[in-house]
Design an enzyme around this catalytic site. Structure first.
Site, PDB file in Angstrom:
ATOM      1  CG  ASP A  54      -1.861   1.051   1.378  1.00 14.35           C
ATOM      2  OD1 ASP A  54      -2.066   1.771   0.378  1.00 14.35           O
ATOM      3  OD2 ASP A  54      -2.429   1.221   2.477  1.00 14.35           O
TER       4      ASP A  54
HETATM    5  C1  SPV Z   1      -6.803   1.586   4.120  1.00 16.76           C
HETATM    6  O1  SPV Z   1      -7.632   0.724   4.382  1.00 16.76           O
HETATM    7  O2  SPV Z   1      -6.151   1.578   3.083  1.00 16.76           O
HETATM    8  C2  SPV Z   1      -6.563   2.668   5.070  1.00 16.76           C
HETATM    9  C3  SPV Z   1      -6.838   2.406   6.453  1.00 16.76           C
HETATM   10  O3  SPV Z   1      -6.096   3.661   4.672  1.00 16.76           O
HETATM   11  S1  SPV Z   1      -5.391   1.847   7.136  1.00 16.76           S
HETATM   12  O4  SPV Z   1      -4.879   0.780   6.342  1.00 16.76           O
HETATM   13  O5  SPV Z   1      -5.749   1.414   8.486  1.00 16.76           O
HETATM   14  O6  SPV Z   1      -4.447   2.944   7.165  1.00 16.76           O
HETATM   15 MG    MG Z   2      -5.324   3.585   2.758  1.00 17.08          MG
END
Ligand code: SPV
Ligand code: MG
Length: 555
Positions: A54
């Site tokens: 991510d």
């Molecule tokens: C996501 O789900 O991508 C978020 C929330 O941004 S977190 O992963 O908890 O940052």
């Molecule tokens: Mg996110």
């Protein structure tokens, strides 16, 4: 109602909106079915579903694709995690336009720089955008939305980056003043204390959003009481799927089969339901051409063979006798399939275990030694619901004969060989007389040009001099025809049960009844049994002599 309006209405309620993370249509449906009020198109989940971190590795359009499949799959409103807006304020405007068009009810933009890093990755470079820059993105987002109900959530990563509460408040006040509809205060602290202190200090009339990934003890209600309007369970669904899949897949590889994981996986029906197979069936019924109704073949192969075939059939029923490289049954299946009959059931009895053809349904007449054809047929009674072909397991016939019966629209149709005088007969023949006067013997029927005759009598008792033909052991029943046959059988059983004659003369009992007796009983009830004339083109393998003949005649 538009998704945006539904989200606004939910926000106007007292309770916080419990929101679940998803990465595609299926996971969103699970969120919806579980009872969540909204779905979070999670950057973390969508990235993971592509097998990448991510970290803005995916593009805006990758996220838009996921968001689109999600909004198409669910009724609950979807809020899309748009990271940092995929660039500067100009990129944010395009992002808002595209996500709005995809039916998204709101987006969230965070003050990470581009490219971002997931809030929880330890030991990675973490930098935040300038406050003014992110406030500019919020203003741009609000300007770009065309639907006034569209929601822009502004998120700060100040607490994640360790920049402190004062910085978090400074930033979020600026974002609220720039027009944000909600503020997401993110925290990786192990308890909710940090976000609850933030909420305590929060002095704007803009509701808050929490993501209790790292502080799972807190309840939705506790957050609601502190002023949080949306609580996002961002990735628990994905982590549950990964956990279950890891367990099950590992076990399959270890045990080298799948039975061991029964009970750990959902039945296929659960998936069919989730993806809308019932709706697909409705659509097919409503909009696809009906076409010819499907036909089921019921092949009666339960009985033992004539003494002359005893040696050859010591370990198999007659239907499994080989005729030049293929069994009788395989040859029948081929002709049926070629004529469009793909759905085939076989009634087994004597050496039934030797019938091992793929793609056929099997029924068993356990009493094959003491019963006859009618009992075998009714072992497969459930197959008599629609249109059906009933055939003996020891006849070979040309495809053209079956097709002549299939094009006929009578409820009960049988194929009658008009050239029966010319056929060498090993055993007793099922001779037939018609009710109406047939053309002179030897008349050659031209396919499609002849009508069918109507059955008057059938069976070995018909005197050859009175016979107009011989039944070849093949009949086609319409749904109504099948119902009439079932009715005859039900009545016969009921009468027999009361000690009366079953009405299947000349059979004295239902156990002795042959198909010809059922046909006779239909005629006696006034049912028209259509006799389609054919001229040779079939073989019955009753005796060894028939079998020898089959080898010389079958191509
Ligand atoms: C996501 O789900 O991508 C978020 C929330 O941004 S977190 O992963 O908890 O940052
Ligand atoms: Mg996110």
């Amino acid at each position: 109602m538009k998704a945006t309006t539904r989200l606004r209405q939910a926000l106007a309620g007292d309770a916080p909106i419990i929101t679940g993370g998803a990465h595609n249509g299926l996971s969103a449906r699970l969120v919806e079915r579980a009872g969540f009020g909204a779905v979070w198109v999670s950057g973390f989940e969508v990235s993971a579903s592509h097998g990448v971190p991510d970290a803005n590795v995916l593009t805006m359009t990758d996220m838009l694709d996921a968001a689109t499949s999600i909004t198409r799959a669910v009724e609950i409103p979807a809020i899309a995690d748009c990271d940092n807006g995929y660039g500067n304020a100009v990129n944010v405007m395009r992002t808002v336009e595209d996500f709005e068009r995809a039916g998204i009810a709101g987006i969230c933009i965070e003050d990470n720089i581009f490219p971002k890093r997931c809030s929880f990755y330890a030991g990675v470079k973490r930098e935040l955008a300038e406050v003014e820059e992110h406030a500019g993105k919020v203003r741009a987002a609000k300007k770009a939305q065309s639907d006034p109900d569209f929601v822009v959530v502004a998120r700060t990563e100040a607490l994640i980056a360790g920049w402190g509460m004062a910085e978090a408040l400074k930033r979020t006040r600026a974002y609220a003043d720039a027009g944000a509809d909600l503020i997401l205060i993110h925290s990786k602290a192990p308890t909710a204390d940090e976000v609850l202190s933030f909420a305590e200090a929060w002095d704007r009339d803009v509701p808050l959003v929490a993501v209790p990934t790292k502080y799972p003890d807190v309840t939705v209600d506790a957050l609601g009481a502190a002023g949080f309007k949306i609580v996002i369970y961002a990735n628990q669904g994905l982590r549950a799927m990964v956990g279950a899949a890891q367990r099950v897949l590992g076990e399959i590889v270890e045990k080298r089969q799948a039975r061991c994981i029964d009970g750990q996986i959902v039945p296929l029906d659960t998936i069919y339901d989730l993806v809308g197979v019932p709706g697909l069936k409705e659509q097919e019924k409503a909009f696809l051409p009906a076409g010819a109704p499907p036909v089921t073949a019921i092949c009666l192969a339960a009985g033992a063979s004539h003494a002359s075939l005893a040696e050859l059939t010591a370990d198999r029923p007659k239907a499994m006798l080989d005729v030049k490289g293929r069994t009788i049954l395989a040859r029948q299946v081929e002709v049926l399939n070629d004529s469009g009959v793909k759905d085939i059931a076989v009634v087994r009895g004597y050496r039934g275990d030797a019938i091992d053809l793929p793609n056929i349904r099997s029924y068993q007449n356990d009493a094959w030694e003491s019963t006859d054809e009618a009992v075998s047929l009714f072992a497969a009674e459930q197959e008599l619901r629609g249109r059906s072909v009933v055939l003996y397991g020891d006849v070979l016939f040309d495809r053209s004969i079956l097709e002549k019966l299939l094009v006929h629209d009578a409820d009960v149709v049988i194929a009658v060989d008009r050239a029966f005088h010319e056929r060498p007969h090993g055993g007793p023949a099922d001779l037939v007389t018609f009710r109406d006067a047939p053309p002179p013997p030897g008349t050659r029927y031209i396919s499609g040009g002849e009508g069918a005759h109507r059955l008057a009598a059938i069976g070995p008792d018909v005197a050859p001099e009175n016979a107009h033909g011989e039944w070849i052991g093949l009949m086609v029943l319409s749904e109504a025809g099948g119902a009439r046959v079932r009715e005859v059988w039900k009545d016969a059983l009921a009468r027999e049960g009361k000690g009366d004659d079953p009405g299947l003369a000349p059979a004295a009992s239902t156990d002795e009844a042959k198909l010809t007796h059922l046909l006779g009983a239909l005629v006696a009830r006034g049912v028209d049994v259509a006799c389609v004339p054919v001229y040779k083109g079939w073989l019955e393998i009753d005796t060894f002599e028939d079998y020898r003949r089959a080898w010389s005649q079958v191509p």
